[in-house]
Scaffold this motif. Structure first.
Motif, PDB file in Angstrom:
ATOM      1  N   THR A   2       0.836  -1.192   0.000  1.00  0.00           N
ATOM      2  CA  THR A   2       0.000   0.000   0.000  1.00  0.00           C
ATOM      3  C   THR A   2       0.875   1.247   0.000  1.00  0.00           C
ATOM      4  O   THR A   2       1.680   1.452   0.910  1.00  0.00           O
ATOM      5  CB  THR A   2      -0.913   0.027   1.234  1.00  0.00           C
ATOM      6  OG1 THR A   2      -1.749  -1.144   1.224  1.00  0.00           O
ATOM      7  CG2 THR A   2      -1.788   1.266   1.228  1.00  0.00           C
ATOM      8  N   GLU A  25      -7.598  12.774   3.840  1.00  0.00           N
ATOM      9  CA  GLU A  25      -7.554  12.088   2.545  1.00  0.00           C
ATOM     10  C   GLU A  25      -7.014  10.675   2.696  1.00  0.00           C
ATOM     11  O   GLU A  25      -7.507   9.730   2.074  1.00  0.00           O
ATOM     12  CB  GLU A  25      -6.688  12.887   1.575  1.00  0.00           C
ATOM     13  CG  GLU A  25      -6.652  12.351   0.158  1.00  0.00           C
ATOM     14  CD  GLU A  25      -7.913  12.626  -0.626  1.00  0.00           C
ATOM     15  OE1 GLU A  25      -7.938  12.299  -1.819  1.00  0.00           O
ATOM     16  OE2 GLU A  25      -8.880  13.171  -0.054  1.00  0.00           O
ATOM     17  N   ARG A  28      -9.719   8.457   4.041  1.00  0.00           N
ATOM     18  CA  ARG A  28     -10.707   8.152   2.999  1.00  0.00           C
ATOM     19  C   ARG A  28     -10.235   7.001   2.115  1.00  0.00           C
ATOM     20  O   ARG A  28     -11.023   6.140   1.724  1.00  0.00           O
ATOM     21  CB  ARG A  28     -10.963   9.378   2.121  1.00  0.00           C
ATOM     22  CG  ARG A  28     -11.707  10.513   2.766  1.00  0.00           C
ATOM     23  CD  ARG A  28     -12.089  11.555   1.730  1.00  0.00           C
ATOM     24  NE  ARG A  28     -12.519  12.785   2.366  1.00  0.00           N
ATOM     25  CZ  ARG A  28     -11.758  13.859   2.503  1.00  0.00           C
ATOM     26  NH1 ARG A  28     -10.524  13.862   2.020  1.00  0.00           N
ATOM     27  NH2 ARG A  28     -12.217  14.933   3.101  1.00  0.00           N
ATOM     28  N   HIS A  29      -8.961   7.025   1.769  1.00  0.00           N
ATOM     29  CA  HIS A  29      -8.420   6.024   0.849  1.00  0.00           C
ATOM     30  C   HIS A  29      -7.898   4.784   1.560  1.00  0.00           C
ATOM     31  O   HIS A  29      -7.477   3.831   0.907  1.00  0.00           O
ATOM     32  CB  HIS A  29      -7.306   6.639   0.005  1.00  0.00           C
ATOM     33  CG  HIS A  29      -7.800   7.576  -1.060  1.00  0.00           C
ATOM     34  ND1 HIS A  29      -8.148   7.152  -2.326  1.00  0.00           N
ATOM     35  CD2 HIS A  29      -8.023   8.911  -1.031  1.00  0.00           C
ATOM     36  CE1 HIS A  29      -8.555   8.187  -3.047  1.00  0.00           C
ATOM     37  NE2 HIS A  29      -8.492   9.265  -2.284  1.00  0.00           N
ATOM     38  N   ARG A 155     -12.127   8.267  -9.537  1.00  0.00           N
ATOM     39  CA  ARG A 155     -11.786   7.489  -8.339  1.00  0.00           C
ATOM     40  C   ARG A 155     -11.955   8.339  -7.080  1.00  0.00           C
ATOM     41  O   ARG A 155     -12.456   7.867  -6.058  1.00  0.00           O
ATOM     42  CB  ARG A 155     -10.346   6.973  -8.427  1.00  0.00           C
ATOM     43  CG  ARG A 155     -10.127   5.893  -9.464  1.00  0.00           C
ATOM     44  CD  ARG A 155      -8.825   5.144  -9.191  1.00  0.00           C
ATOM     45  NE  ARG A 155      -7.675   6.028  -9.151  1.00  0.00           N
ATOM     46  CZ  ARG A 155      -6.931   6.328 -10.203  1.00  0.00           C
ATOM     47  NH1 ARG A 155      -7.219   5.821 -11.389  1.00  0.00           N
ATOM     48  NH2 ARG A 155      -5.879   7.133 -10.082  1.00  0.00           N
ATOM     49  N   GLU A 156     -11.547   9.595  -7.174  1.00  0.00           N
ATOM     50  CA  GLU A 156     -11.658  10.481  -6.024  1.00  0.00           C
ATOM     51  C   GLU A 156     -13.126  10.753  -5.687  1.00  0.00           C
ATOM     52  O   GLU A 156     -13.521  10.771  -4.511  1.00  0.00           O
ATOM     53  CB  GLU A 156     -10.933  11.793  -6.312  1.00  0.00           C
ATOM     54  CG  GLU A 156     -10.693  12.666  -5.111  1.00  0.00           C
ATOM     55  CD  GLU A 156      -9.728  12.058  -4.120  1.00  0.00           C
ATOM     56  OE1 GLU A 156      -9.937  12.274  -2.901  1.00  0.00           O
ATOM     57  OE2 GLU A 156      -8.773  11.377  -4.542  1.00  0.00           O
ATOM     58  N   THR A 159     -14.565   7.712  -3.975  1.00  0.00           N
ATOM     59  CA  THR A 159     -14.071   7.593  -2.606  1.00  0.00           C
ATOM     60  C   THR A 159     -14.762   8.580  -1.677  1.00  0.00           C
ATOM     61  O   THR A 159     -15.082   8.266  -0.529  1.00  0.00           O
ATOM     62  CB  THR A 159     -12.551   7.831  -2.568  1.00  0.00           C
ATOM     63  OG1 THR A 159     -11.900   6.844  -3.371  1.00  0.00           O
ATOM     64  CG2 THR A 159     -12.011   7.754  -1.153  1.00  0.00           C
ATOM     65  N   ARG A 160     -15.008   9.782  -2.187  1.00  0.00           N
ATOM     66  CA  ARG A 160     -15.628  10.823  -1.375  1.00  0.00           C
ATOM     67  C   ARG A 160     -17.153  10.768  -1.401  1.00  0.00           C
ATOM     68  O   ARG A 160     -17.816  11.524  -0.678  1.00  0.00           O
ATOM     69  CB  ARG A 160     -15.180  12.202  -1.877  1.00  0.00           C
ATOM     70  CG  ARG A 160     -13.725  12.534  -1.626  1.00  0.00           C
ATOM     71  CD  ARG A 160     -13.305  13.750  -2.412  1.00  0.00           C
ATOM     72  NE  ARG A 160     -11.956  14.195  -2.064  1.00  0.00           N
ATOM     73  CZ  ARG A 160     -11.692  15.261  -1.297  1.00  0.00           C
ATOM     74  NH1 ARG A 160     -12.681  15.971  -0.814  1.00  0.00           N
ATOM     75  NH2 ARG A 160     -10.449  15.590  -1.021  1.00  0.00           N
TER      76      ARG A 160
END
Length: 274
Positions: A2, A25, A28-29, A155-156, A159-160
């Motif tokens: 990761t 952030e 979140r990820h 993708r962002e 995720t959000r």
């Protein structure tokens, strides 16, 4: 393995704001946060990383934080992490006070031009840094220069769990007949590819892969810089692409990239095309 989110810390308030943003952030990820401080000597270095780690955990208690002090200049130390980072996060200004007002400092600009991974410069007021708008803006240009940035934006947004606004700006005079200022090939290409079609083509694949993401399309007749700044006035993140240089290492940061890095009203991510 990761990859961590890497954030530069120099003790300035702008860098601590970047640390707080990066901590949220990272959570979140589901990735670790790595705080990097470049120091010529040991004086106050431990205080800088300790303060940064405290700001990170205060902003996002669940974040996994590590820290590192490197004894080299800031640009090299940050760029040296670009191949082992999910992204590099920087504050809008450092302790050096390179330029007045809200302009990006020389370190941030140099890192943005040289890194191989996405660069995120944390800008704007608290309402923009704290994800209060529920919206992300991505700039889409003609051709394939924005493909990686668009994928990053989807993708962002997923995720959000927020809305994505895709913006394409064009100059109306380029859609007319060729003139001394408008080369024939550009006018022909504009005629073949209407602005709305540029957006449709850029979004077709990602929309199929991220079908649950609420997506809006916005075509603006006017300069891209102003269109993106205006669209980002109610956004949590602005995303743009950048092409790699052909003969030397680094990115081709054009006028639009420079303007947004200096003046965007919210955090801005520059995503290298792969």
């Amino acid at each position: 393995m990761t990859l961590p989110l890497v954030v530069g810390a120099d003790g300035s308030e702008a860098s601590l704001e970047a640390v707080a943003w990066a901590a949220a952030e990272a959570v979140r990820h589901g990735v670790p946060l790595h705080v990097l401080h470049a120091a010529v000597g040991d004086h106050e270095a431990s205080d800088v990383v300790r303060t940064a780690a405290e700001r990170a955990t205060a902003a996002a208690p669940a974040v996994r934080v590590s820290s590192e002090v490197v004894h080299e200049e800031a640009i090299s130390s940050l760029v040296g992490k670009d191949r082992s980072a999910l992204a590099l996060v920087l504050g809008s200004r450092g302790l050096g006070g390179d330029l007045p007002g809200l302009l990006l400092g020389s370190v941030g600009l140099a890192v943005a031009a040289r890194a191989h991974c996405p660069i995120i410069v944390v800008r704007g007021a608290a309402e923009h840094r704290d994800a209060r708008f529920g919206s992300i803006v991505v700039g889409v240009e003609e051709g394939e220069g924005s493909d990686t940035a668009v994928e990053f934006a989807f993708r962002e947004a997923r995720t959000r769990h927020c809305r994505l606004v895709a913006v394409h700006a064009w100059n109306p005079r380029f859609g007319a007949s060729p003139t001394p200022e408008v080369p024939p090939w550009y006018a022909l290409e504009a005629h073949r590819r209407p602005p709305a079609q540029v957006l449709d083509d850029a979004l077709r694949g990602p929309v199929e892969r991220y079908g649950d993401t609420l997506t809006s399309r916005l075509v603006i007749d006017g300069p891209a810089r102003q269109a993106l700044v205006d669209a980002a006035s109610e956004a949590d993140l602005l995303i743009v692409g950048a092409r790699r240089r052909q003969l030397v290492a680094g990115l081709q940061l054009g006028l639009i990239n420079h303007a947004l890095l200096h003046h965007a009203p919210c955090p801005v991510a520059v995503v290298p095309r792969t």
